[in-house]
Design an enzyme around this catalytic site. Structure first.
Site, PDB file in Angstrom:
ATOM      1  N   ARG A 133      54.200  19.995  11.687  1.00 56.10           N
ATOM      2  CA  ARG A 133      53.148  21.004  11.485  1.00 56.10           C
ATOM      3  C   ARG A 133      52.066  20.943  12.562  1.00 56.10           C
ATOM      4  O   ARG A 133      50.909  20.626  12.271  1.00 56.10           O
ATOM      5  CB  ARG A 133      52.470  20.788  10.116  1.00 56.10           C
ATOM      6  CG  ARG A 133      53.383  20.723   8.909  1.00 56.10           C
ATOM      7  CD  ARG A 133      52.564  20.674   7.623  1.00 56.10           C
ATOM      8  NE  ARG A 133      51.580  19.601   7.629  1.00 56.10           N
ATOM      9  CZ  ARG A 133      51.756  18.408   7.073  1.00 56.10           C
ATOM     10  NH1 ARG A 133      52.881  18.123   6.440  1.00 56.10           N
ATOM     11  NH2 ARG A 133      50.796  17.506   7.143  1.00 56.10           N
TER      12      ARG A 133
ATOM     13  N   CYS B 108      20.290  28.819  24.474  1.00 56.52           N
ATOM     14  CA  CYS B 108      19.632  29.704  23.507  1.00 56.52           C
ATOM     15  C   CYS B 108      20.674  30.358  22.609  1.00 56.52           C
ATOM     16  O   CYS B 108      21.874  30.167  22.787  1.00 56.52           O
ATOM     17  CB  CYS B 108      18.855  30.806  24.221  1.00 56.52           C
ATOM     18  SG  CYS B 108      17.713  30.205  25.475  1.00 56.52           S
TER      19      CYS B 108
ATOM     20  N   TYR C 192      13.690  27.170  25.935  1.00 57.57           N
ATOM     21  CA  TYR C 192      12.967  26.680  24.753  1.00 57.57           C
ATOM     22  C   TYR C 192      12.735  25.174  24.823  1.00 57.57           C
ATOM     23  O   TYR C 192      13.560  24.440  25.353  1.00 57.57           O
ATOM     24  CB  TYR C 192      13.789  26.959  23.494  1.00 57.57           C
ATOM     25  CG  TYR C 192      13.853  28.417  23.103  1.00 57.57           C
ATOM     26  CD1 TYR C 192      12.706  29.125  22.742  1.00 57.57           C
ATOM     27  CD2 TYR C 192      15.073  29.073  23.072  1.00 57.57           C
ATOM     28  CE1 TYR C 192      12.787  30.454  22.364  1.00 57.57           C
ATOM     29  CE2 TYR C 192      15.166  30.404  22.694  1.00 57.57           C
ATOM     30  CZ  TYR C 192      14.013  31.088  22.344  1.00 57.57           C
ATOM     31  OH  TYR C 192      14.091  32.407  21.972  1.00 57.57           O
TER      32      TYR C 192
ATOM     33  N   ASP D 188      21.577  33.476  22.547  1.00 53.67           N
ATOM     34  CA  ASP D 188      22.385  34.466  23.261  1.00 53.67           C
ATOM     35  C   ASP D 188      22.474  34.241  24.758  1.00 53.67           C
ATOM     36  O   ASP D 188      23.128  35.003  25.457  1.00 53.67           O
ATOM     37  CB  ASP D 188      21.808  35.864  23.040  1.00 53.67           C
ATOM     38  CG  ASP D 188      21.582  36.147  21.574  1.00 53.67           C
ATOM     39  OD1 ASP D 188      22.563  36.083  20.819  1.00 53.67           O
ATOM     40  OD2 ASP D 188      20.425  36.385  21.185  1.00 53.67           O
TER      41      ASP D 188
ATOM     42  N   HIS E 288      49.803  14.366   4.419  1.00 52.91           N
ATOM     43  CA  HIS E 288      48.994  14.608   5.616  1.00 52.91           C
ATOM     44  C   HIS E 288      48.322  13.303   6.049  1.00 52.91           C
ATOM     45  O   HIS E 288      47.968  12.486   5.200  1.00 52.91           O
ATOM     46  CB  HIS E 288      47.939  15.672   5.281  1.00 52.91           C
ATOM     47  CG  HIS E 288      47.255  16.265   6.471  1.00 52.91           C
ATOM     48  ND1 HIS E 288      47.928  16.687   7.596  1.00 52.91           N
ATOM     49  CD2 HIS E 288      45.934  16.513   6.712  1.00 52.91           C
ATOM     50  CE1 HIS E 288      47.042  17.177   8.475  1.00 52.91           C
ATOM     51  NE2 HIS E 288      45.837  17.072   7.966  1.00 52.91           N
TER      52      HIS E 288
ATOM     53  N   ARG F   4      42.299  14.139  -0.161  1.00 51.51           N
ATOM     54  CA  ARG F   4      41.859  15.475  -0.597  1.00 51.51           C
ATOM     55  C   ARG F   4      42.943  16.073  -1.486  1.00 51.51           C
ATOM     56  O   ARG F   4      43.409  15.367  -2.379  1.00 51.51           O
ATOM     57  CB  ARG F   4      41.425  16.350   0.591  1.00 51.51           C
ATOM     58  CG  ARG F   4      42.405  16.474   1.718  1.00 51.51           C
ATOM     59  CD  ARG F   4      41.894  17.370   2.858  1.00 51.51           C
ATOM     60  NE  ARG F   4      43.032  17.854   3.613  1.00 51.51           N
ATOM     61  CZ  ARG F   4      42.952  18.392   4.819  1.00 51.51           C
ATOM     62  NH1 ARG F   4      41.785  18.544   5.409  1.00 51.51           N
ATOM     63  NH2 ARG F   4      44.037  18.803   5.439  1.00 51.51           N
TER      64      ARG F   4
ATOM     65  N   LYS G 122      45.714  28.521  10.807  1.00 54.08           N
ATOM     66  CA  LYS G 122      44.490  28.640  10.004  1.00 54.08           C
ATOM     67  C   LYS G 122      43.267  28.798  10.917  1.00 54.08           C
ATOM     68  O   LYS G 122      43.359  28.523  12.128  1.00 54.08           O
ATOM     69  CB  LYS G 122      44.344  27.393   9.132  1.00 54.08           C
ATOM     70  CG  LYS G 122      44.181  26.125   9.942  1.00 54.08           C
ATOM     71  CD  LYS G 122      44.471  24.897   9.108  1.00 54.08           C
ATOM     72  CE  LYS G 122      44.160  23.642   9.892  1.00 54.08           C
ATOM     73  NZ  LYS G 122      44.813  22.474   9.343  1.00 54.08           N
TER      74      LYS G 122
END
Ligand SMILES: *Cc1c(COP(=O)(O)O)cnc(C)c1O
Length: 377
Positions: free
Chosen positions: A223, A314, A267, A316, A168, A139, A41
């Protein structure tokens, strides 16, 4: 090595050989009687859904575990034939595609089971299902005290095969007592179900943590997710299972300049130069998944040596202080996660700095980071 056409100087290198190695280690740990479902997943925990699944299929994985029908559909579209268990509650509009694409659904509601059975009858097909039992996760899943009756009612649905029942653990890496209590609750459900003449082919409970430390949780299918990718759910488990980290996060220096004492970096001006130095700018930022929480706290590897991240990360770009003396050039490879010349930066370490879990660090790595696959045999 397969290279992607990209001008980006930031990439995630995924060692499929390491994933196959971890799979073998897990197999050895649980023994030949126990089957393995690989949790793929969330884009295989950031490692790349299709590439990882293909490689695991070649390594003869028994099941793949997705968290949405879309992920499962993508696997089928990519030609993956192996059984796929979609680990979320089946919804009405998903019945059609899961039947057509042979995706095994999870059942935890009688209404949806009836709807699935109706469609299965219409198509004259028998559909394997796995029933989710809640033994303490809170859940999706039928509460364990109601699970026996629930499963008994499923028996009357002619075209559904109760192939598996599972639960689980919320805290297998920490809480021994509660995990044992959950195993006890699960076993009671199994006994009750068997007394109704139902013998599911698979009983499964163990995630990575449980398969490493609780043999009683293995049943006949485990699992693992995190462990397959070579990351430990708890660093105390390192002695119990040998794993190889599969993912490295890398970039190349984009710019270097000298800075004098007193100047600030990035920053919010959280870092000031104390003595003249050189700052290297790296073309990676929090939009790539290198968290802002790492600002002024993490380090990177260049030419086998550690250098500190200075200033805030930052969107990027990220800056590191490389000092004045070392021979470092624009274009040099930088390791943000992974190893270089015997030194290592682990996912677990970045998670600790960010006060989060290793899963989060892997899932942060965003889609704009190209994944490059290599297989070391
Ligand atoms: C994600 C998931 C797993 C794998 O958990 P890890 O801790 O990564 O091993 C196992 N079972 C279920 C139901 C899951 O959702």
């Amino acid at each position: 090595m397969e290279t992607l056409k990209t001008y980006r100087k930031t990439w995630a290198e995924v060692d499929l050989g390491a994933i196959a190695y971890n799979f073998k280690q897990i197999k050895k740990k649980v023994g030949p009687q126990v089957k393995i479902l690989a949790a793929v997943k969330a884009n295989a925990y950031g490692h790349g859904l299709v590439a990882v699944s293909r490689h695991l299929e070649k390594s003869e994985i028994d099941f793949l575990g997705t968290s949405s029908v879309d992920e499962a559909v993508n696997l089928r579209k990519a030609g993956i034939k192996c059984p796929i268990l979609n680990l979320s509650n089946l919804l009405i509009d998903e019945i059609e595609p899961i039947i057509k694409l042979k995706i095994i659904p999870v059942i935890a509601e009688i209404k949806i089971a009836r709807a699935l059975n109706k469609k299965a009858c219409a198509y004259r097909k028998e559909i394997p299902i796995h029933v989710k039992i809640d033994t303490g996760m809170g859940r999706i899943g039928v509460w364990h005290r109601e699970a026996g009756t629930f499963i008994k009612n499923l028996k009357s649905l002619s075209n559904l095969i109760i192939e598996g029942i599972y639960t689980h653990f919320p805290s297998a890496e920490e809480d021994r007592d509660f995990t044992f209590e959950q195993i006890k609750r699960f076993n009671l459900v199994v006994e009750e179900v068997k007394s109704f003449g139902i013998w599911p082919k698979y009983l499964h409970t163990a995630n990575s943590a449980a398969l490493i430390v609780h043999k009683e949780a293995h049943f006949n299918l485990v699992r693992p997710g995190l462990a397959l990718y070579g990351v430990y759910p708890n660093s105390k488990f390192q002695a119990k299972l040998n794993l190889k980290p599969a993912l490295s996060l890398k970039t190349r220096i984009a710019y270097i300049k000298r800075v004098s004492r007193g100047r600030s970096i990035s920053y919010a001006r959280t870092f000031f130069i104390k003595r003249a130095s050189r700052i290297a700018t790296l073309p990676i930022g929090y939009a790539d998944g290198y968290s802002h929480l790492l600002s002024n706290k993490s380090k990177v590897l260049i030419r086998g040596k550690f250098y500190p991240v200075v200033g805030t990360v930052c969107m990027d770009q990220t800056m590191v202080d490389i000092g004045l003396k070392d021979n470092i050039k624009v274009g040099d490879e930088v390791i943000l996660i992974g190893s270089q010349k015997g030194r290592t930066i682990k996912v677990e370490e970045l998670a600790r700095i960010c006060h989060t879990i290793p899963y989060q660090v892997l899932c942060w790595i965003s889609s704009r980071v190209p994944r490059v696959y290599k297989v070391i045999v």
